[in-house]
Structures are given as C-alpha cells and as structure tokens.
Design an enzyme around this catalytic site. Sequence first.
Site, short mmCIF file in Angstrom:
data_model
loop_
_atom_site.label_atom_id
_atom_site.label_comp_id
_atom_site.label_asym_id
_atom_site.label_seq_id
_atom_site.Cartn_x
_atom_site.Cartn_y
_atom_site.Cartn_z
N ASP A 155 0.84 -1.19 0.00
CA ASP A 155 0.00 0.00 0.00
C ASP A 155 0.88 1.24 0.00
O ASP A 155 1.71 1.42 0.90
CB ASP A 155 -0.89 0.03 1.25
CG ASP A 155 -2.00 -0.99 1.19
OD1 ASP A 155 -3.02 -0.72 0.54
OD2 ASP A 155 -1.85 -2.07 1.79
N ASP A 203 -7.53 -4.43 9.46
CA ASP A 203 -6.70 -3.22 9.65
C ASP A 203 -6.01 -3.29 11.00
O ASP A 203 -6.67 -3.25 12.05
CB ASP A 203 -7.57 -1.95 9.57
CG ASP A 203 -7.97 -1.62 8.14
OD1 ASP A 203 -7.46 -2.28 7.22
OD2 ASP A 203 -8.79 -0.71 7.95
N GLU A 287 -11.05 -0.48 -2.29
CA GLU A 287 -12.00 -1.16 -3.17
C GLU A 287 -12.97 -0.16 -3.81
O GLU A 287 -13.33 0.86 -3.21
CB GLU A 287 -12.79 -2.21 -2.38
CG GLU A 287 -11.89 -3.30 -1.82
CD GLU A 287 -12.55 -4.16 -0.76
OE1 GLU A 287 -12.11 -5.31 -0.57
OE2 GLU A 287 -13.50 -3.67 -0.11
N THR A 447 -11.88 -10.46 -4.37
CA THR A 447 -11.51 -11.09 -3.11
C THR A 447 -12.35 -12.34 -2.82
O THR A 447 -13.15 -12.77 -3.64
CB THR A 447 -11.68 -10.09 -1.95
OG1 THR A 447 -13.06 -9.72 -1.87
CG2 THR A 447 -10.85 -8.84 -2.20
N GLU A 485 -7.63 -12.49 -4.60
CA GLU A 485 -7.04 -12.35 -3.28
C GLU A 485 -7.86 -13.18 -2.30
O GLU A 485 -9.03 -13.45 -2.55
CB GLU A 485 -7.06 -10.89 -2.80
CG GLU A 485 -6.23 -9.93 -3.61
CD GLU A 485 -6.32 -8.51 -3.07
OE1 GLU A 485 -6.96 -8.31 -2.00
OE2 GLU A 485 -5.75 -7.60 -3.71
N LEU A 488 -9.51 -13.20 4.06
CA LEU A 488 -9.08 -13.37 5.44
C LEU A 488 -7.80 -14.19 5.49
O LEU A 488 -7.55 -15.01 4.61
CB LEU A 488 -10.18 -14.08 6.25
CG LEU A 488 -11.54 -13.39 6.31
CD1 LEU A 488 -12.56 -14.29 6.97
CD2 LEU A 488 -11.44 -12.05 7.03
#
Length: 580
Positions: A155, A203, A287, A447, A485, A488
């Site tokens: 990121d 996060d 997203e 995802t 992706e 979790l």
Amino acid sequence: MALSIGHQIGVLSGTPVADCGAASAAEQAPSVVNAAAVWRCPNLGSSIRKQGGPEIDAISTPVSPCRSPLLGSSLPGLTPACQALVSGDAPAATEVVIEHEGAAVAAGKARGVPVYVMLPLDTVRASGGGLNRKKAMNVSLQALKSAGVEGVMVDVWWGLVEKERPGEYDWRGYTELMEMASRHGLKVQAVMSFHQCGGNVGDSCTIPLPGWVVEEIDRDQDLAYTDQWGRRNYEYVSLGCDTLPVLKGRSPVQCYADFMRAFRDHFAAYLGSTIVEIQVGMGPAGELRYPSYPEMNGTWRFPGIGAFQCYDKYMIGSLKAAAEAAGKPEWGHGGPSDAGNYNNWPEDTSFFRRDGGWSGPYGEFFLSWYSQLLLDHGERILDRASAIFRELPAVKISVKVAGIHWHYGTRSHAPELTAGYYNTRERDGYLPIARMLARYGAIFNFTCVEMKDYEQPGDAQCGPEKLVRQVAQAASKAGVALAGENALPRYDEGAHEQILQTAAKGGGGGGGEMMCAFTYLRMNPDLFQSDNWRRFVSFVRKMAEGREPHRCLEQVEREAEIFVTTTGLPMETAVALTRQ
C-alpha cells in the site's frame, strides 16, 4: 563476532545479501540473489553438498544458517536445526541442491498463476517516512523469494506520502522498499491507497488521510460519506465532490492524478521491471465501493446488510437532479427510508425483503442512480490512471472489487446493494463493472477466493463460491483479466486447495481463463511458522504448475517438504518480524 542477517542468508543460498541497515543505498550495488534451492532432478532423490566439498547422498539433519543475533536462547516451536542454531551447535554452512525436471518453474517460466504476497500495512513508518523494520523486511523478502513467490504488494499510502502539505511527496520509505525488492528479484504491485487505514476487517494500524485533507473535511463535513442518521465516514472522500475544487483548490480526482503522476516520475527506473502493476484505490479498503459496512466503533457487524451512503449535500444534489430528470422530484430527497439499519437482515426491512421496494419503480430508479455514480467515479479515476501510465505497456493497471458474499442467496442481495453493486437475483451487477474496466484494459481484482460456501453461517445465505463464479463469468464476457485475493488470513490446506481450484479454472466455473495473478494476504510472523510455511511453499509451487501439471502434485508437496526442512530461514524470519 555475530554475522549480519544478510550474510547468514547468503551462506544458506550461496550468495551474500547486503545488510540494509549497514550501508546506504549508494553503497549497495544491486544484485540478483539466488535465494531458492536449485531444482534439477528427474526424481525426488536429492543431495546436499558442502561448499567446496564432496556430495552427500542423503538428507539427514536439516540445515540452518549461522547463529543469528536476533534469536533468543529458548524459543518454542523451533525445528531441530533451529534449536541447534540457538544453542550454538549448528552444523557447518551447507548449500542445499534439490534437483528435478521442473526447472522452468524455478526459473520463473511457469505456466500457472504467479503468487504475490501482501506486505504489512505499516511497511513504511508513519513518522519519519522510512522503511519500518528494515532488517526484518530484508530477511522476509529473501524468504519469499526462496519460496518461489513472484513478488509483493504494498500500500502506497496517500496519508503518508502527501501527509504535510498538498503537492509535497515523501517517497523515502517506498524508495527503500523498491530498491530492496529489486535486489531480491521480486516484482511489486503498488496500490495507490487513497483511503484511510483503520476501521475495516484486518486493519492492524491507523493511517488517516493527509492532515490537510482532514482539515478540509472538518471544515465541510459533506466532503465525507454520510448515512441517513448523519454519521460521517472519514475513510475516503465522498465521490459526490470528485470534480469540485474542494481540497485546497484541487478536486479529489485531481489530487489522485497528481499523486499517481508524481509516483510515475519518481519511480521511473523501476516501472516495468520491478513495479509491474498499479492497483488504483477507489474507495474504502482500496475497493471500488461505498463504505457501507464500517466496523469502526462497532457500527457494523457481520452479516449485517449495511447502509446507503448518499446523504452528503453533494450526493443529495445529484439525486435531486436525477429525480427531476426522471419526472419524479419526490424521489430526490434521499435514499429509501425503509432500508433498515447496518445490522439488520434483509427480511427485517420493507425495502430489502423478498418482494420489497428494491424491485419496484422507485427502487430501480434509486439503485440505478447509486450504482451508476460508483461506476462514474471508477471511470474518472481510471481515465486519469490510464493516461498517466499508458506509455508503460509493461505496467498493468488493476482495480479491486469487494467480495460481499453474505445474503447472496436472497433475492435482493442487500449488502451488495448498499455497497454500490446493483446485483440482484434478476440483475448482474458485475458485468457493468467488468465492461468499465475493459475500456481501459484494467485487471479485475476480486476477493474471497479462498472461501467455501459451507464454511459460512447457513442462515446468512452466504455464497462466496457462487459469487466468485459470477464475477469470473462477467470478466470473461467483458474480456478482462481476472486476479484474486483471499479476504481473510488462511494457512490451512483447505483454503489453499480452494484457491488452487478457483485460480486454475478461471473463477471455479471450469471454462474460463486462469487467473492472471493471485495475491496472498498477508506477510506476518504466522506465515513463517514451520507448518504454515511448509504448506505455503507447497501452495506456491502448485500454483506455478498450472491447470494441467506435468508432475504429480504429491511430488510437489514432497519437494516443498524437503525444501522447508533443509533451511532454517522461515523461523528466523518469524523471529525477526516479531522482535525488530
């Protein structure tokens, strides 16, 4: 004298690695490091050869690098080799050579799906702008390269790079990372993260939007997404003001474009060689969606339906104009008043229940407007990104779409609707997104690829597998590449197998193209624990084999086992990540 981490790994791989903390970038000559064992044999027979010595016919005691100053005297879960390492009884440094015919896989010429690994959210320090845990990062990248990973995802936080003043960019930590990834021969997927870190699933730290942006939102709180109860969300600037000069004289889209242009100019030497993908953030968690299910302060809990985010004055103004154009001005005062709360279920509400308002004339009008604004937002940013990076054909652009799989089995698909995906039992909400991406040649990144339907709560009517298939079909129909992706952290073989099947079969339907890439969430100490690491190495090698492997997958698993048990690198990496 204790050896540096880089030297220890170099002894293992046969090539010393520069210690990033010991020399400046100018003093460290870039080099390609051969971190992986060499794979050449037509069978599982293997050999260990001491450097400069005769070949030994069989593998006996696992080999570890030299004693590390980071390792303590007693650590639980160490392999025998690592225990010897800690006690100072480690054997002489050896070079591991495991040979088989799959040299094309090790050489990066695989026919399968390349695997990337997400780096920690706090890879770059919030204060000072430098690379966080530099030595640990160096040894971690070495370990990932040794496993056959294609590259890493990071990121690039707007809130860190343009933190102090508009137009002033601090790329220091990211420059260090690109240099390090280049030395290790790893590719990089760079995420233009125009959102806040903190408040969403997974996060682990808080990185707000740039301070000067937050100041503007504090002055005019309608710059923030707003729900019907007046709750403001600071995760991402509302798309309602995309083109208005509300951020110190620039529009949000101008700010995003200037940021990407500055990134391109600063990292020109790495684009196309090390940096191979730019994922453009378009909403919360990076997203393309509205912040309809924020976890911060317990606002939303799984599997709640979420809430519409269209009550700032800019979006209300757009809704009024759309309603008047449709000849229904009474529809322009706000979203549906009977759509419930964040944690309701569809049948709790008049709007989302089986034959609720979502399927009536007003529902169709509102949902079309709400989802179209999200598509327009994506189009505006993609148009800028495409223009900025179009001269770099080796650099792909991608967009991430959320895998909102709960209540997928209902007619209304309420959680998808509140997030901005107009997907119901009667309507495909992902085909318009795929077609928008196709216009710019962008990759559709999705995802929840690791999830199985039966693993989810039955009463919530979750359908991750069905959802992934639907998205894959939309991508195929629109002619865009699909990447995946996991939503979790998962280290078990069941999740790995689900990813393998889904990636190889183009979304699990069986007829599509293989995914163009898969990004694994996430690099942390747990990944490098012995059993998790063994399973991960096997997973990476299976992904490289592709849909129709020329070798038995059992053989791949056994080779991964040999590789893992003949190195002490994973445990040292886990320790470095934990302690530094």
